[in-house]
Write a protein that holds these residues in place. Structure first.
Motif, mmCIF file in Angstrom:
data_model
loop_
_atom_site.group_PDB
_atom_site.id
_atom_site.type_symbol
_atom_site.label_atom_id
_atom_site.label_comp_id
_atom_site.label_asym_id
_atom_site.label_seq_id
_atom_site.Cartn_x
_atom_site.Cartn_y
_atom_site.Cartn_z
ATOM 1 N N ARG A 1 -4.027 4.764 -1.199
ATOM 2 C CA ARG A 1 -3.478 3.539 -0.594
ATOM 3 C C ARG A 1 -2.280 3.883 0.295
ATOM 4 O O ARG A 1 -2.120 3.345 1.395
ATOM 5 N N LYS A 2 -1.454 4.790 -0.192
ATOM 6 C CA LYS A 2 -0.267 5.181 0.589
ATOM 7 C C LYS A 2 -0.697 5.825 1.908
ATOM 8 O O LYS A 2 -0.166 5.497 2.978
ATOM 9 N N LEU B 1 3.982 1.536 -0.963
ATOM 10 C CA LEU B 1 4.808 1.624 -2.176
ATOM 11 C C LEU B 1 3.974 1.905 -3.427
ATOM 12 O O LEU B 1 4.528 2.115 -4.504
ATOM 13 N N SER B 2 2.647 1.910 -3.292
ATOM 14 C CA SER B 2 1.749 2.098 -4.427
ATOM 15 C C SER B 2 1.810 3.533 -4.958
ATOM 16 O O SER B 2 2.107 4.476 -4.230
ATOM 17 N N ASP B 3 1.499 3.682 -6.251
ATOM 18 C CA ASP B 3 1.385 5.024 -6.843
ATOM 19 C C ASP B 3 0.044 5.672 -6.486
ATOM 20 O O ASP B 3 -0.163 6.862 -6.745
ATOM 21 N N ASP B 4 -0.846 4.886 -5.926
ATOM 22 C CA ASP B 4 -2.161 5.384 -5.510
ATOM 23 C C ASP B 4 -2.010 6.100 -4.161
ATOM 24 O O ASP B 4 -1.733 5.476 -3.138
ATOM 25 N N LEU B 5 -2.189 7.422 -4.169
ATOM 26 C CA LEU B 5 -1.950 8.221 -2.955
ATOM 27 C C LEU B 5 -2.901 7.848 -1.820
ATOM 28 O O LEU B 5 -2.546 7.956 -0.643
ATOM 29 N N ASP C 1 0.838 -1.212 0.000
ATOM 30 C CA ASP C 1 0.000 0.000 0.000
ATOM 31 C C ASP C 1 0.869 1.256 0.000
ATOM 32 O O ASP C 1 0.616 2.210 -0.739
#
Length: 316
Positions: free
Chosen positions: A19-20, A13-17, A11
């Motif tokens: 999820r981060k 490391l995801s590009d989805d802010l 989560d």
């Protein structure tokens, strides 16, 4: 809460802010409440974990006189072998029912350290022991730095705040062997109730059972991660630096039921320490009217020295 929360590094490391941010919120909340999480999708491969356990078991199976030659006087247990019962929890006289090994930092050439770390002790009998140990060391250090990045964001700091201090820091990888118990222990347990000294601890091997965590209400709960998860907890240095915002929770390794005394236990914690000159002064972001400054200023090196004396690994 009867077990520690589980979080997924994928989560963060995801590009989805979203999820981060979800990861930052989850781990921040867990570390304020209980100080422990189980973490999946870390950087240790199954193959590396398998190789490390094979090497660790092979080392502890060596004859005692062979292992003893790697117990180096004058290193205060910072590298090499530490024999059975030598370490004890702070405030306890009885030695813990374990023997262990220490791998330490091998800094990069451009680390610009102000101190010199002791050299790692090389095991002659096992050609892959040191190489595999240090490979695992690097992957755990990398995982730990990403966890610290999430915590920096949770506190309100720049994401990379901890990077310099944690990279090439005075971290320790400690493979531990808890041998079978052969007689009724007199007041001793596999590891007495204690808090860790360092910033954070990343633990392999907790899925074999025995690790317990003290909840805020005074109840001990079992920390039972999935087999592929690391248990990661806050240490005393980070609790101090965050002025008690993040909790360094007391934990222990209890003796197994009597019918399982004949089984050995292995666990491999990675104690992520910063460079010794890191100031552990209480962060301004963690001080307010409701939570005034709790601690005197101190460096990580000074704090570590104090604690090594308290747990019996260093003479005053």
């Amino acid at each position: 809460m009867n077990n520690i929360p589980s979080v997924d590094l994928a989560d963060f490391l995801s590009d989805d802010l979203k999820r981060k941010q979800k990861f930052v919120d989850q781990i921040g909340r867990a570390y304020e409440e209980i100080g422990f999480v189980a973490l999946k999708n870390h950087f240790l491969s199954d193959k590396l974990v398998e190789e490390l356990y094979k090497e660790v078991k092979s080392f502890f199976d060596l004859p005692l006189e062979t292992k003893k030659k790697y117990e180096i006087e004058g290193l205060a247990g910072q590298r090499g072998y530490i024999s059975f019962g030598k370490e004890h929890a702070k405030g306890k006289k009885e030695g813990d029912l374990k023997e262990f090994w220490h791998f330490g930092q091998e800094p990069a050439e451009d680390a610009n350290l102000t101190e010199e770390y002791p050299k790692n002790v090389q095991v002659e009998e096992l050609k892959d022991f040191n190489h595999v140990g240090m490979e695992a060391y690097r992957m755990l250090e990398k995982t730990g730095i990403f966890v610290l990045r999430a915590l920096a964001l949770h506190i309100g700091l720049k994401e990379t705040y901890f990077d310099h201090w944690a990279s090439n820091g005075n971290s320790i990888l400690r493979p531990i062997h808890y041998p079978p118990i052969t007689e009724e222990p007199k007041g001793a347990v596999r590891a007495g109730a204690h808090g860790d000294i360092n910033l954070i601890t990343l633990l392999m091997g907790a899925s074999t059972g025995g690790l317990q965590v003290l909840r805020k209400d005074g109840e001990w709960i079992d920390a039972i991660p999935q087999e592929d998860e690391l248990v990661i907890n806050v240490g005393d240095m980070l609790e101090r630096h965050t002025n008690n915002k993040l909790r360094s929770t007391v934990h222990r390794v209890v003796n197994p039921p009597k019918e399982e005394w004949d089984k050995p236990r292995y666990s491999i914690p990675f104690f992520l320490h910063p460079r010794s000159e890191m100031p552990l002064d209480c962060l301004e972001e963690c001080i307010d009217e409701n939570n005034p400054k709790q601690y005197e200023d101190i460096t990580a090196g000074e704090f570590l020295h104090q604690r090594l004396v308290e747990i019996g690994l260093l003479k005053k």
